[in-house]
Design an enzyme around this catalytic site. Structure first.
Site, mmCIF file in Angstrom:
data_model
loop_
_atom_site.group_PDB
_atom_site.id
_atom_site.type_symbol
_atom_site.label_atom_id
_atom_site.label_comp_id
_atom_site.label_asym_id
_atom_site.label_seq_id
_atom_site.Cartn_x
_atom_site.Cartn_y
_atom_site.Cartn_z
ATOM 1 N N CYS A 72 0.824 -1.216 0.000
ATOM 2 C CA CYS A 72 0.000 0.000 0.000
ATOM 3 C C CYS A 72 0.855 1.263 0.000
ATOM 4 C CB CYS A 72 -0.871 0.045 1.253
ATOM 5 S SG CYS A 72 -2.083 -1.263 1.370
ATOM 6 N N GLU A 74 0.597 3.877 1.883
ATOM 7 C CA GLU A 74 0.950 4.347 3.229
ATOM 8 C C GLU A 74 2.242 3.708 3.712
ATOM 9 O OE1 GLU A 74 -1.948 3.263 2.135
ATOM 10 O OE2 GLU A 74 -3.630 4.004 3.311
ATOM 11 N N CYS A 111 -5.652 0.370 5.449
ATOM 12 C CA CYS A 111 -5.952 -1.030 5.779
ATOM 13 C C CYS A 111 -5.340 -1.377 7.141
ATOM 14 C CB CYS A 111 -5.416 -1.963 4.692
ATOM 15 S SG CYS A 111 -3.632 -2.239 4.786
HETATM 16 N N1 THU Z 1 -4.423 0.428 -1.070
HETATM 17 C C1 THU Z 1 -3.565 1.367 -0.571
HETATM 18 O O1 THU Z 1 -2.495 1.626 -1.133
HETATM 19 N N2 THU Z 1 -3.934 2.010 0.548
HETATM 20 C C2 THU Z 1 -5.142 1.871 1.174
HETATM 21 O O2 THU Z 1 -5.387 2.554 2.164
HETATM 22 C C3 THU Z 1 -6.117 0.911 0.668
HETATM 23 C C4 THU Z 1 -5.668 0.055 -0.460
HETATM 24 C C5 THU Z 1 -4.060 -0.230 -2.328
HETATM 25 C C6 THU Z 1 -3.712 -1.678 -2.237
HETATM 26 C C7 THU Z 1 -4.027 -2.139 -3.643
HETATM 27 O O3 THU Z 1 -2.900 -1.854 -4.475
HETATM 28 C C8 THU Z 1 -5.171 -1.261 -4.090
HETATM 29 O O4 THU Z 1 -5.147 -0.145 -3.219
HETATM 30 C C9 THU Z 1 -6.531 -1.936 -4.041
HETATM 31 O O5 THU Z 1 -6.749 -2.507 -2.804
#
Ligand code: THU
Length: 160
Positions: A72, A74, A111
């Site tokens: 992610c 973050e 998440c």
């Molecule tokens: N994702 C993030 O980068 N941050 C979040 O807070 C939620 C989800 C990304 C993970 C994945 O690459 C895509 O978003 C879909 O879940």
């Protein structure tokens, strides 16, 4: 038997109500969605981390054909910030999502894994990390990561 309740405090406001520092951090997070590598979800996320020394470190989500290997936005941003500036506390993080050609209407929240990582940074530097979650409709703000992750697993938990 005892029933207990946990309350989470957060604030909702418009982007225009925020001060310049918060608006700038959000702009950086929005801008960073452009570097997302997300061919599988087509969901772009940008994160911008403000450090106590004024530096801003940004990151975006990076996906992989082996899905769980992706990471992610973050965690990309916070781990990079901690790696580049291991002694500098983190003051704030802004997060923005972009999909179907526009920024998300309602803010997205980090998440569970990202909450856990952000919490450890907050505890490590003994400094609250403010959270700004951007949505076109409104911005959601939290005063610290603890609000986002009650009943967390922390280093004391390891003592058993
Ligand atoms: N994702 C993030 O980068 N941050 C979040 O807070 C939620 C989800 C990304 C993970 C994945 O690459 C895509 O978003 C879909 O879940």
């Amino acid at each position: 038997m005892q029933k207990k309740t946990i309350e989470t405090q957060f604030t909702i406001c418009s982007y225009n109500e925020l001060d310049n520092t918060a608006q700038h951090l959000i702009n950086k997070a929005k801008e960073q969605t452009k570097t997302s590598y997300s061919p599988y979800s087509s969901f772009r996320v940008g994160a911008a981390v403000l450090l106590e020394n004024g530096e801003i470190v940004t990151g975006s989500n990076q996906e992989n054909a082996a899905y769980p290997s992706g990471i992610c936005a973050e965690r990309v941003a916070i781990f990079y910030a901690n790696a580049q500036y291991p002694d500098v506390p983190v003051k704030a993080i802004a997060i923005a999502g972009y999909t179907n050609g526009k920024y998300v209407q309602l803010p997205i929240t980090p998440c569970g894994a990202c909450r856990q990582v952000l919490l450890e940074t907050e505890i490590r530097f003994e400094k609250d990390i403010k959270i700004f979650l951007y949505g076109e409709e409104h911005v959601c703000m939290l005063n610290n990561v603890k609000e986002l992750l009650p009943l967390s697993f922390v280093k004391e938990s390891l003592k058993g």
